[in-house]
Design a protein around this motif. Structure first.
Motif, PDB file in Angstrom:
ATOM      1  N   LYS A 105       0.601  -1.098  -0.010  1.00 52.85           N
ATOM      2  CA  LYS A 105       0.142  -0.025   0.047  1.00 52.85           C
ATOM      3  C   LYS A 105       0.849   1.351   0.146  1.00 52.85           C
ATOM      4  CE  LYS A 105      -1.782  -1.280   3.859  1.00 52.85           C
ATOM      5  NZ  LYS A 105      -1.209  -2.575   4.272  1.00 52.85           N
ATOM      6  N   GLY A 106       0.347   2.368  -0.559  1.00 51.42           N
ATOM      7  CA  GLY A 106       0.969   3.532  -0.361  1.00 51.42           C
ATOM      8  C   GLY A 106       2.075   3.883  -1.459  1.00 51.42           C
ATOM      9  N   LEU A 110       2.128   1.970  -4.983  1.00 57.27           N
ATOM     10  CA  LEU A 110       2.342   2.732  -6.379  1.00 57.27           C
ATOM     11  C   LEU A 110       3.598   2.474  -7.033  1.00 57.27           C
ATOM     12  CD1 LEU A 110       1.025   6.084  -4.692  1.00 57.27           C
ATOM     13  CD2 LEU A 110      -0.337   4.677  -5.985  1.00 57.27           C
ATOM     14  N   GLN A 251     -14.761  10.883  -0.357  1.00 61.46           N
ATOM     15  CA  GLN A 251     -14.225  10.330   1.088  1.00 61.46           C
ATOM     16  C   GLN A 251     -14.481  11.549   2.159  1.00 61.46           C
ATOM     17  OE1 GLN A 251     -10.213   9.100   0.885  1.00 61.46           O
ATOM     18  NE2 GLN A 251     -10.230   8.480  -1.163  1.00 61.46           N
ATOM     19  N   SER A 278     -14.368   6.973   3.926  1.00 66.57           N
ATOM     20  CA  SER A 278     -12.627   6.425   4.013  1.00 66.57           C
ATOM     21  C   SER A 278     -12.832   5.248   2.982  1.00 66.57           C
ATOM     22  CB  SER A 278     -12.145   6.072   5.356  1.00 66.57           C
ATOM     23  OG  SER A 278     -11.003   5.270   5.040  1.00 66.57           O
ATOM     24  N   PRO A 279     -11.615   5.256   1.990  1.00 67.03           N
ATOM     25  CA  PRO A 279     -11.545   4.156   1.196  1.00 67.03           C
ATOM     26  C   PRO A 279     -11.313   2.566   1.777  1.00 67.03           C
ATOM     27  CG  PRO A 279      -9.813   5.378   0.999  1.00 67.03           C
ATOM     28  CD  PRO A 279     -10.626   6.249   1.878  1.00 67.03           C
ATOM     29  N   ASP A 280     -10.742   2.940   3.036  1.00 63.25           N
ATOM     30  CA  ASP A 280     -10.457   1.838   3.833  1.00 63.25           C
ATOM     31  C   ASP A 280     -11.513   1.043   4.667  1.00 63.25           C
ATOM     32  OD1 ASP A 280      -7.801   2.454   3.223  1.00 63.25           O
ATOM     33  OD2 ASP A 280      -7.421   3.815   4.792  1.00 63.25           O
ATOM     34  N   GLU A 301     -11.053   3.600  -6.375  1.00 62.86           N
ATOM     35  CA  GLU A 301     -10.026   4.429  -6.853  1.00 62.86           C
ATOM     36  C   GLU A 301      -8.761   4.517  -5.818  1.00 62.86           C
ATOM     37  OE1 GLU A 301     -12.090   8.344  -7.419  1.00 62.86           O
ATOM     38  OE2 GLU A 301      -9.926   9.262  -6.951  1.00 62.86           O
ATOM     39  N   HIS A 302      -9.153   4.548  -4.634  1.00 58.41           N
ATOM     40  CA  HIS A 302      -8.137   4.415  -3.427  1.00 58.41           C
ATOM     41  C   HIS A 302      -8.014   3.163  -2.792  1.00 58.41           C
ATOM     42  CE1 HIS A 302      -7.524   8.762  -3.498  1.00 58.41           C
ATOM     43  NE2 HIS A 302      -6.390   8.728  -3.090  1.00 58.41           N
ATOM     44  N   MET A 304      -6.460   0.154  -1.855  1.00 60.61           N
ATOM     45  CA  MET A 304      -5.064  -0.090  -1.909  1.00 60.61           C
ATOM     46  C   MET A 304      -4.372  -1.385  -2.484  1.00 60.61           C
ATOM     47  SD  MET A 304      -4.859  -0.738   2.318  1.00 60.61           S
ATOM     48  CE  MET A 304      -5.943  -1.913   2.904  1.00 60.61           C
ATOM     49  N   ASN A 305      -5.434  -2.333  -2.368  1.00 63.94           N
ATOM     50  CA  ASN A 305      -4.879  -3.709  -2.457  1.00 63.94           C
ATOM     51  C   ASN A 305      -5.819  -4.637  -2.828  1.00 63.94           C
ATOM     52  OD1 ASN A 305      -5.154  -4.807  -0.160  1.00 63.94           O
ATOM     53  ND2 ASN A 305      -3.102  -4.164   0.480  1.00 63.94           N
ATOM     54  N   ARG A 327      -2.868   2.041  -9.053  1.00 62.37           N
ATOM     55  CA  ARG A 327      -2.837   1.980  -7.613  1.00 62.37           C
ATOM     56  C   ARG A 327      -2.786   0.462  -6.959  1.00 62.37           C
ATOM     57  NH1 ARG A 327      -3.607   5.437  -3.533  1.00 62.37           N
ATOM     58  NH2 ARG A 327      -4.238   7.262  -4.634  1.00 62.37           N
ATOM     59  N   HIS A 351     -11.769   3.081 -12.398  1.00 55.28           N
ATOM     60  CA  HIS A 351     -11.519   4.621 -12.210  1.00 55.28           C
ATOM     61  C   HIS A 351     -10.622   4.917 -13.195  1.00 55.28           C
ATOM     62  CE1 HIS A 351      -8.845   7.720 -10.222  1.00 55.28           C
ATOM     63  NE2 HIS A 351      -9.825   8.208 -10.457  1.00 55.28           N
TER      64      HIS A 351
ATOM     65  N   LEU B 101      -1.181   9.986  -1.826  1.00 53.94           N
ATOM     66  CA  LEU B 101      -0.308   8.917  -1.731  1.00 53.94           C
ATOM     67  C   LEU B 101      -0.758   7.709  -0.685  1.00 53.94           C
ATOM     68  CD1 LEU B 101       2.905  11.188  -2.019  1.00 53.94           C
ATOM     69  CD2 LEU B 101       1.890   9.759  -4.122  1.00 53.94           C
ATOM     70  N   GLY B 102      -1.512   8.130  -0.048  1.00 50.29           N
ATOM     71  CA  GLY B 102      -1.937   6.964   0.884  1.00 50.29           C
ATOM     72  C   GLY B 102      -3.308   6.392   0.454  1.00 50.29           C
ATOM     73  N   LYS B 105      -1.774   6.165   4.724  1.00 45.14           N
ATOM     74  CA  LYS B 105      -1.143   4.875   4.939  1.00 45.14           C
ATOM     75  C   LYS B 105       0.009   5.023   4.072  1.00 45.14           C
ATOM     76  CE  LYS B 105      -4.682   2.679   3.056  1.00 45.14           C
ATOM     77  NZ  LYS B 105      -5.541   3.989   2.692  1.00 45.14           N
ATOM     78  N   GLY B 106       1.046   4.083   4.493  1.00 42.54           N
ATOM     79  CA  GLY B 106       2.397   3.875   3.799  1.00 42.54           C
ATOM     80  C   GLY B 106       3.356   4.812   4.251  1.00 42.54           C
ATOM     81  N   VAL B 107       4.181   5.187   3.002  1.00 46.15           N
ATOM     82  CA  VAL B 107       5.234   5.999   3.513  1.00 46.15           C
ATOM     83  C   VAL B 107       4.858   7.563   3.951  1.00 46.15           C
ATOM     84  CG1 VAL B 107       7.050   7.535   2.149  1.00 46.15           C
ATOM     85  CG2 VAL B 107       6.835   4.694   1.913  1.00 46.15           C
ATOM     86  N   TYR B 151     -13.804   9.848  10.645  1.00 47.61           N
ATOM     87  CA  TYR B 151     -14.263   8.563  10.113  1.00 47.61           C
ATOM     88  C   TYR B 151     -14.643   7.520  11.087  1.00 47.61           C
ATOM     89  CZ  TYR B 151     -12.400   9.999   5.769  1.00 47.61           C
ATOM     90  OH  TYR B 151     -12.016  10.603   4.368  1.00 47.61           O
ATOM     91  N   MET B 304      -2.565   0.114   9.511  1.00 44.43           N
ATOM     92  CA  MET B 304      -2.146   1.120   9.046  1.00 44.43           C
ATOM     93  C   MET B 304      -2.747   2.633   9.395  1.00 44.43           C
ATOM     94  SD  MET B 304      -4.225   0.433   5.468  1.00 44.43           S
ATOM     95  CE  MET B 304      -6.107   0.124   5.707  1.00 44.43           C
ATOM     96  N   VAL B 307      -8.901   3.556  11.061  1.00 41.30           N
ATOM     97  CA  VAL B 307     -10.146   3.190  10.236  1.00 41.30           C
ATOM     98  C   VAL B 307      -9.898   1.491  10.225  1.00 41.30           C
ATOM     99  CG1 VAL B 307     -11.353   3.017   8.289  1.00 41.30           C
ATOM    100  CG2 VAL B 307     -10.291   5.303   8.957  1.00 41.30           C
ATOM    101  N   GLN B 311     -12.327  -1.024  12.441  1.00 40.07           N
ATOM    102  CA  GLN B 311     -13.232  -2.345  11.908  1.00 40.07           C
ATOM    103  C   GLN B 311     -12.615  -3.727  12.608  1.00 40.07           C
ATOM    104  OE1 GLN B 311     -13.660  -2.126   7.295  1.00 40.07           O
ATOM    105  NE2 GLN B 311     -11.712  -0.849   7.768  1.00 40.07           N
TER     106      GLN B 311
END
Lengths: 436, 436
Positions: A105-106, A110, A251, A278-280, A301-302, A304-305, A327, A351, B101-102, B105-107, B151, B304, B307, B311
């Motif tokens: 992710k992240g 990418l 989001q 939130s996309p998560d 679109e966000h 992550m995996n 992504r 997307h 870029l998240g 999350k991530g970097v 969120y 991460m 959110v 869950q």
């Protein structure tokens, strides 16, 4: 033997924030950007081009991560790499030090997308075929060998994946012919509905979309509910009530707020609400979907995996899967999402927009129809009419459909002049101060 | 007025892969690293120190992202920043280009952790208090103002958060006294159980742990089931059956494989199985938990953001929440996870080890006991005895407990000599080739 001789990485940014193209409730000032990767070979006629998409600052991080990701490809035999793209992917993914920064992710993910997109592009160029055609000529076993099925076996085993593809294999050619006959793969436009546009511009662009043959349009919402009501009213005035109207909140809401806000907009009969939270938040999307039916819930679109999408399907959280070609970690991971979507009977509506995403997703949607889903029911792929002029093989949209790409590759190559001019911060478009 | 005058960022890496310290089934060759941030002020006696933790390659990406994240702090009034750390956090988080870029999350999120950790350290130094004490002297309203509740309102509203904290407020001082009386906050050790250690080293280190007073030890598993059986048998021989034995698979299994493998190890009565599968797989953890009970399921070091934890709690997916102080976006996001954990009655047992994570989590665990959970039942914080010598205020563990830090700050400052020597790639420990 042809080998990979080097990796070039470019931080390419377009100053789209100046025109408010791409503006929405979360992203008010994006500069559409690509971390662009070129895999050079010792055959001067052969290279691979790929990228991931960002919206400005931090594009340098994605570019540098891609450079690091791709180092291990230098010196490798091209025939061996493209002969087993699953192995190539697993090789890159096995770097446990880079994995820690995600995992999957992240920025580092990418970067995987950018590098593997270039490798798939290279494979298709070497085969002399557009990517969609190369994919639909692969056997079910070859496709599943390339797919990343890790962490998915509770919903999709290798055997199930092969069976899903095998079922559709005998009729692939029929569907290619059908797609050509109908003028390509259906798409919708988001070009009209950016939040930063005036009512007049909105009305004019919507009318243009209708005139061009679109039966689906999408508007950004979520900044101010009264503005949303006014803009959706304008939209229905222009497009009527037979065309499909989608809305996209990018989001901005918590779950209870999303349900309340969407309820307020229900009178305009949205076809889907995109990215309500939130996309998560798998369980949040499931709760929203239950509350706002029959309005569909869309996200991705966000996403992550593949593990996130697996859960979206398991939880019955979405009506439309909007995977992103830059992504997710390229075709390897996207294949898995398409296969799960098929298993759970969720339409995939990728997307697009951004920089070059339309160029990529046309290949994916055609492949999905021909080799996986076998249906266009509920399917419509995003199209945004921005920045295509920078690509050497831009997508061609006519009458609300993506026509089938015919040139070799993944349509991911940018013009060298565009890369040079928009390279950040030293390209001529930036060093000359684009705001002046 | 004191202002922030500059940001220094260091890519600090320790060559731990040489000794297999930290080796597990997923991460065989980590070089424990910190993207280390120093916020300088125009008061020569005041600076803030923070970091995020990585395992080597890509630490430069986290450092560069932290540098970018922190730029907007330069020139800001320290009193204003530390007077409203919620506003400071939201200001940094509002960069929509980096958010892309998240998101979260991530970097870019690791970088948020590094920068905000430095800002919390700065706040505590300025207050002349260890961070845990500064936190337990904040009112419920002040704590909730700092928390990132975005969120989360479907499970935790602002009002509920304040009420949870207010309930424990009158008895905070009693619990501080209790902790001091019992010698600190209970911890367990992972130092014995790395996968790369020989059976002899394993047996010796386990015996040392028992001798030092530990009642919990943890072993890495997941590479080879027969090896796991042999190592767990050794562990039970050494520690007996009253001490708690935890096992950690570091994400190597798919869900069905996890259930099968854990079943094979059940005879050794593990207290918990940690990271049985992808850290993103909420529903997968819930399925595993159901299948392997009464063995507990633990995860969180790769959790991460808030959110994901929301869950995990909603789905009843975990018995133990192992939040990470350098992966979540510092105290602002960690507060929210602690509050949700309280609401769902899940014990938080923070991940530690790495570089400096023990130094951070001791503050968090003490704060949790004093101001949030009010109980030690089922709580035990990780401790790994590596690399503490590089910190100016290293944690002190005695008899299986973290003693209460007494010096101002978040214990996040490293010795300047260590930063210089281990800076990658030009520090003396790297330029001199550490493998020779």
């Amino acid at each position: 033997m042809t080998t990979i001789t080097g990796v070039q990485v470019f931080d390419v940014r377009f100053p789209t924030s100046l025109s408010q193209d791409g503006s929405d409730a979360m992203n008010k000032d994006g500069d559409y950007s690509a971390a662009y990767v070129v895999l050079d070979t010792d055959d001067p006629t052969l290279a691979g081009y790929g990228f991931t998409f960002t919206i400005g600052r931090g594009n340098d991080l994605a570019a540098e991560a891609a450079r690091q990701r791709a180092q291990s490809l230098i010196g490798r035999d091209v025939a061996e790499l493209v002969g087993d793209l699953g192995a190539a992917y697993r090789g890159l993914a096995s770097d446990s030090q880079l994995r820690w920064l995600g995992p999957e992710k992240g920025v580092v993910h990418l970067a995987m997308a950018a590098v593997m997109n270039a490798l798939w592009d290279l494979a298709a160029r070497r085969a002399g075929k557009p990517l969609w055609q190369m994919l639909v000529e692969m056997t079910p076993e070859q496709l599943v060998d390339a797919a990343d099925l890790r962490y998915l076996s509770d919903v999709l085993t290798r055997e199930q994946a092969i069976a899903l593809l095998a079922e559709m294999e005998p009729t692939r050619l029929e569907r290619i012919a059908e797609l050509k006959a109908r003028g390509g793969y259906p798409c919708y436009t988001t070009s009209a509905g950016w939040l930063g546009y005036s009512d007049e511009k909105l009305r004019r662009l919507l009318q243009e979309a209708v005139d061009e043959g679109y039966r689906h349009v999408k508007l950004k919402v979520g900044a101010d509910v009264e503005d949303d009501v006014r803009r959706l009213r304008i939209a229905r005035e222009v497009i009527g009530w037979d065309a499909k109207l989608m809305i996209d909140a990018n989001q901005v809401w918590d779950v209870p707020e999303a349900i309340e806000w969407i309820d307020r907009l229900a009178e305009f009969e949205p076809y889907w609400i995109e990215e309500p939270t939130s996309p998560d938040d798998v369980l949040g999307h499931a709760a929203i979907r239950k509350a706002v039916a029959p309005i569909g819930v869309a996200t991705g679109e966000h996403g992550m995996n593949r593990v996130l999408f697996k859960q979206m399907f398991q939880a019955g959280a979405i009506d439309f899967c909007q995977l992103d070609a830059a992504r997710l970690a390229s075709v390897n991971e996207i294949l898995s999402v398409y296969l799960m979507a098929k298993m759970f009977d969720v339409p995939v509506c990728p997307h697009a927009g951004g920089v070059g995403l339309c160029e990529l997703v046309q290949h994916l949607s055609i492949f999905d129809y021909v080799a996986v889903s076998g249906t266009l029911e509920g399917r419509v792929t995003e199209f945004v009419d921005h920045l295509h002029e920078h690509f050497t093989d831009p997508c061609v949209v006519k009458g609300g459909s993506y026509t089938l790409p015919s040139r070799p590759g993944y349509s991911a190559q940018m013009h060298e002049e565009s890369v040079a001019a928009y390279s950040y911060p030293n390209g001529s478009m930036w060093s000359a101060d684009p705001s002046s």
